[in-house]
Design a protein around this motif. Structure first.
Motif, PDB file in Angstrom:
ATOM      1  N   THR A 152      74.527   6.265  73.710  1.00 35.23           N
ATOM      2  CA  THR A 152      74.688   4.894  73.247  1.00 35.23           C
ATOM      3  C   THR A 152      73.621   3.982  73.842  1.00 35.23           C
ATOM      4  O   THR A 152      73.233   4.140  75.000  1.00 35.23           O
ATOM      5  N   PRO A 153      73.140   2.997  73.082  1.00 32.58           N
ATOM      6  CA  PRO A 153      72.155   2.050  73.602  1.00 32.58           C
ATOM      7  C   PRO A 153      72.792   0.893  74.369  1.00 32.58           C
ATOM      8  O   PRO A 153      72.093  -0.003  74.837  1.00 32.58           O
ATOM      9  N   GLY A 154      74.108   0.883  74.469  1.00 34.86           N
ATOM     10  CA  GLY A 154      74.818  -0.192  75.169  1.00 34.86           C
ATOM     11  C   GLY A 154      76.230   0.246  75.471  1.00 34.86           C
ATOM     12  O   GLY A 154      76.558   1.437  75.426  1.00 34.86           O
ATOM     13  N   TYR A 155      77.093  -0.710  75.757  1.00 32.37           N
ATOM     14  CA  TYR A 155      78.448  -0.424  76.186  1.00 32.37           C
ATOM     15  C   TYR A 155      79.455  -0.885  75.132  1.00 32.37           C
ATOM     16  O   TYR A 155      79.149  -1.693  74.257  1.00 32.37           O
ATOM     17  N   LEU A 156      80.676  -0.378  75.243  1.00 34.76           N
ATOM     18  CA  LEU A 156      81.715  -0.765  74.294  1.00 34.76           C
ATOM     19  C   LEU A 156      82.000  -2.268  74.388  1.00 34.76           C
ATOM     20  O   LEU A 156      82.150  -2.816  75.475  1.00 34.76           O
ATOM     21  N   GLU A 157      82.103  -2.896  73.244  1.00 33.07           N
ATOM     22  CA  GLU A 157      82.510  -4.294  73.184  1.00 33.07           C
ATOM     23  C   GLU A 157      83.934  -4.425  72.670  1.00 33.07           C
ATOM     24  O   GLU A 157      84.573  -5.468  72.843  1.00 33.07           O
ATOM     25  N   SER A 158      84.438  -3.373  72.037  1.00 30.09           N
ATOM     26  CA  SER A 158      85.800  -3.347  71.532  1.00 30.09           C
ATOM     27  C   SER A 158      86.239  -1.896  71.400  1.00 30.09           C
ATOM     28  O   SER A 158      85.443  -1.038  70.998  1.00 30.09           O
ATOM     29  N   LEU A 159      87.498  -1.624  71.713  1.00 30.09           N
ATOM     30  CA  LEU A 159      88.029  -0.277  71.529  1.00 30.09           C
ATOM     31  C   LEU A 159      88.215   0.053  70.051  1.00 30.09           C
ATOM     32  O   LEU A 159      88.437   1.212  69.702  1.00 30.09           O
ATOM     33  N   GLU A 160      88.099  -0.939  69.216  1.00 33.62           N
ATOM     34  CA  GLU A 160      88.161  -0.714  67.764  1.00 33.62           C
ATOM     35  C   GLU A 160      86.792  -0.365  67.195  1.00 33.62           C
ATOM     36  O   GLU A 160      86.678  -0.049  66.014  1.00 33.62           O
ATOM     37  N   GLN A 161      85.766  -0.424  68.030  1.00 41.19           N
ATOM     38  CA  GLN A 161      84.404  -0.181  67.552  1.00 41.19           C
ATOM     39  C   GLN A 161      83.681   0.822  68.445  1.00 41.19           C
ATOM     40  O   GLN A 161      82.785   0.453  69.224  1.00 41.19           O
ATOM     41  N   PRO A 162      84.060   2.102  68.359  1.00 43.93           N
ATOM     42  CA  PRO A 162      83.299   3.109  69.109  1.00 43.93           C
ATOM     43  C   PRO A 162      81.862   3.148  68.616  1.00 43.93           C
ATOM     44  O   PRO A 162      81.567   2.771  67.478  1.00 43.93           O
ATOM     45  N   ILE A 163      80.959   3.613  69.467  1.00 42.09           N
ATOM     46  CA  ILE A 163      79.536   3.641  69.137  1.00 42.09           C
ATOM     47  C   ILE A 163      79.184   5.046  68.672  1.00 42.09           C
ATOM     48  O   ILE A 163      79.240   6.003  69.447  1.00 42.09           O
ATOM     49  N   ASP A 164      78.834   5.154  67.405  1.00 39.68           N
ATOM     50  CA  ASP A 164      78.590   6.444  66.760  1.00 39.68           C
ATOM     51  C   ASP A 164      77.147   6.875  67.053  1.00 39.68           C
ATOM     52  O   ASP A 164      76.197   6.301  66.524  1.00 39.68           O
ATOM     53  N   THR A 165      76.997   7.880  67.899  1.00 36.60           N
ATOM     54  CA  THR A 165      75.673   8.356  68.293  1.00 36.60           C
ATOM     55  C   THR A 165      75.629   9.879  68.214  1.00 36.60           C
ATOM     56  O   THR A 165      76.657  10.542  68.063  1.00 36.60           O
ATOM     57  N   ALA A 166      74.431  10.413  68.379  1.00 35.53           N
ATOM     58  CA  ALA A 166      74.285  11.863  68.420  1.00 35.53           C
ATOM     59  C   ALA A 166      75.088  12.452  69.570  1.00 35.53           C
ATOM     60  O   ALA A 166      75.682  13.530  69.444  1.00 35.53           O
ATOM     61  N   ALA A 167      75.124  11.754  70.704  1.00 32.28           N
ATOM     62  CA  ALA A 167      75.867  12.258  71.863  1.00 32.28           C
ATOM     63  C   ALA A 167      77.360  12.326  71.568  1.00 32.28           C
ATOM     64  O   ALA A 167      78.019  13.342  71.848  1.00 32.28           O
ATOM     65  N   ALA A 168      77.924  11.255  71.010  1.00 32.95           N
ATOM     66  CA  ALA A 168      79.356  11.238  70.714  1.00 32.95           C
ATOM     67  C   ALA A 168      79.709  12.312  69.692  1.00 32.95           C
ATOM     68  O   ALA A 168      80.727  13.019  69.830  1.00 32.95           O
ATOM     69  N   ARG A 169      78.890  12.466  68.675  1.00 33.53           N
ATOM     70  CA  ARG A 169      79.168  13.483  67.652  1.00 33.53           C
ATOM     71  C   ARG A 169      79.032  14.897  68.216  1.00 33.53           C
ATOM     72  O   ARG A 169      79.779  15.800  67.827  1.00 33.53           O
ATOM     73  N   PHE A 170      78.093  15.088  69.133  1.00 32.08           N
ATOM     74  CA  PHE A 170      77.951  16.400  69.752  1.00 32.08           C
ATOM     75  C   PHE A 170      79.187  16.737  70.584  1.00 32.08           C
ATOM     76  O   PHE A 170      79.692  17.867  70.544  1.00 32.08           O
ATOM     77  N   ILE A 171      79.687  15.767  71.332  1.00 27.53           N
ATOM     78  CA  ILE A 171      80.902  15.990  72.124  1.00 27.53           C
ATOM     79  C   ILE A 171      82.061  16.382  71.219  1.00 27.53           C
ATOM     80  O   ILE A 171      82.805  17.337  71.501  1.00 27.53           O
ATOM     81  N   ILE A 172      82.213  15.678  70.111  1.00 31.67           N
ATOM     82  CA  ILE A 172      83.299  15.987  69.174  1.00 31.67           C
ATOM     83  C   ILE A 172      83.123  17.375  68.573  1.00 31.67           C
ATOM     84  O   ILE A 172      84.075  18.174  68.505  1.00 31.67           O
ATOM     85  N   GLU A 173      81.924  17.671  68.154  1.00 33.51           N
ATOM     86  CA  GLU A 173      81.653  18.973  67.535  1.00 33.51           C
ATOM     87  C   GLU A 173      81.982  20.116  68.486  1.00 33.51           C
ATOM     88  O   GLU A 173      82.640  21.089  68.116  1.00 33.51           O
ATOM     89  N   ARG A 174      81.526  20.009  69.731  1.00 33.43           N
ATOM     90  CA  ARG A 174      81.759  21.094  70.679  1.00 33.43           C
ATOM     91  C   ARG A 174      83.220  21.166  71.105  1.00 33.43           C
ATOM     92  O   ARG A 174      83.752  22.247  71.364  1.00 33.43           O
ATOM     93  N   ALA A 175      83.895  20.019  71.178  1.00 30.80           N
ATOM     94  CA  ALA A 175      85.325  20.029  71.506  1.00 30.80           C
ATOM     95  C   ALA A 175      86.134  20.726  70.427  1.00 30.80           C
ATOM     96  O   ALA A 175      87.129  21.411  70.720  1.00 30.80           O
ATOM     97  N   ARG A 176      85.722  20.575  69.183  1.00 32.57           N
ATOM     98  CA  ARG A 176      86.453  21.166  68.056  1.00 32.57           C
ATOM     99  C   ARG A 176      85.981  22.584  67.713  1.00 32.57           C
ATOM    100  O   ARG A 176      86.462  23.172  66.737  1.00 32.57           O
TER     101      ARG A 176
END
Length: 369
Positions: A152-176
């Motif tokens: 992510t290029p910054g930090y969460l501003e709301s729990l309703e707005q996760p930051i969709d990045t390559a890192a987050a998607r990689f974590i999800i992919e490997r978890a699943r």
């Protein structure tokens, strides 16, 4: 604000027996992602290198880059310097209590301005971390293709707005992934990538264990504001303790803080261990935080290599002492609260400093030239 109940309700409620099992010792060659603000200072590089040079001890699936910035200190530092200078002008510094007093005193003693301290932005920090991860892979002689991901290029501003990045998607992919083994995420910075992945895919708490170093022990009465890893993204930090994900908490103060390394040790055990040893020695002797914090007499100073505690816990149960406890609530002042009905977590309370460094040095012996 603390995590709203509506957000918590999106996460599966894990059976306590499952959580306790997840918090037991990892099996042989556990699946691992390292989530790291590698360019923040010099400690993450040691942790990543230790992992890269130990392929027989873990299945490292990837490394994700985390943002960092000290810019949240800017206004307080300027105010502390101004207060110190005003006290000196009045001939009274005995009771100076600026929030960043030591830092301010060093700047004033060296006739430096707080306004001139270089604070990178979180976005700059994220890119610097990404590039530094690639550099450590290269120095260790390990291919990085398909293994390193921008975060992510910054930090969460709301729990309703996760930051969709390559890192987050990689974590999800490997978890699943179709794998019965849990995925251990060694978290060595702000939790924005991990929190975003959790918010985008709450089901992954059934497959992951987050191993995070930050802050004070959960029984400490202090605010966790001094912890860089925790304070940068308050929402992400609160979410980790609230959502029920199996979590190994490794306090920096004063557990990880024992991991001090001196210059003579660097020169005896690290400097000549291939390209990575030479690079780690360069970082130690050209520490960017020495300049930022106006630290002098650097050759006599040791440095805390905080984040190797994550790798130490993963590798050997004798290196980090832990106990099962209940996850605290992290309130809006970043202090711990202990309401009833909280889920289990594993928390470190001590470590074997010498054995950890000895284990790491043995890994460095295998470093390529």
């Amino acid at each position: 604000m603390t995590t709203p109940q509506a957000i918590i309700d999106r996460f599966p409620k894990l059976d306590e027996a499952l959580v306790e099992a997840r918090l037991g010792r990892p099996g042989d060659r556990p699946r691992v992602i390292i989530d790291t603000d590698t360019a923040n200072e010099i400690d993450d590089q040691y942790a990543v290198a230790w992992a890269l040079l130990s392929p027989e001890r873990l299945d490292l699936e990837g490394v994700t880059a985390v943002p960092f910035s000290f810019a949240h200190h800017r206004d307080e530092l300027i105010a502390s310097v101004d207060a110190l200078k005003a006290a000196q002008a009045e001939g009274d510094t005995d009771h100076f209590m600026g929030g960043l007093g030591g830092w301010a005193e060093r700047l004033v003693a060296q006739d430096k301005r707080a306004e001139d301290v270089n604070f990178v932005s979180a976005e700059e920090g994220a890119e610097l971390s990404y590039q530094e991860i690639l550099r450590v892979f290269d120095k260790c002689g390990v291919p990085s293709e398909g293994k390193v991901f921008r975060g992510t290029p910054g930090y969460l501003e709301s729990l309703e707005q996760p930051i969709d990045t390559a890192a987050a998607r990689f974590i999800i992919e490997r978890a699943r992934a179709e794998d019965d083994r849990p995925l251990y995420i060694l978290a060595m910075g702000a939790l924005t990538n991990i929190a975003s992945a959790l918010l985008m895919a709450p089901d992954i708490i059934e497959k992951i264990v987050v191993v995070w170093t930050s802050g004070f022990p959960s029984y400490a009465p202090f605010s966790n504001v001094p912890s860089l890893n925790l304070v940068q993204d308050r929402l992400a930090s609160q979410l980790l303790f609230d959502c029920g994900v199996p979590h190994v908490y490794l306090p920096g103060y004063h557990v990880g803080a024992q991991l001090k390394l001196s210059l003579p040790e660097m020169e005896r055990f690290v400097k000549d261990k291939g390209a990575i040893g030479a690079y780690l020695h360069h970082l130690y002797t050209n520490n960017p935080l020495h300049e930022m914090f106006a630290i002098t007499d650097r050759e006599t100073k040791s440095w805390v290599i905080w984040d190797i505690i994550n790798v130490a816990w993963l590798f050997d149960e004798s290196l980090v002492s832990t106990h099962l406890t209940r996850s605290p609530l992290l309130d809006d002042d970043l202090s711990w609260q202990h309401p009833e009905g909280r889920h289990l977590m594993l928390e470190a309370y001590d470590l074997d400093r010498d054995a950890i460094f000895e284990d790491m040095y043995r890994a460095f012996e295998r470093a390529p030239a």
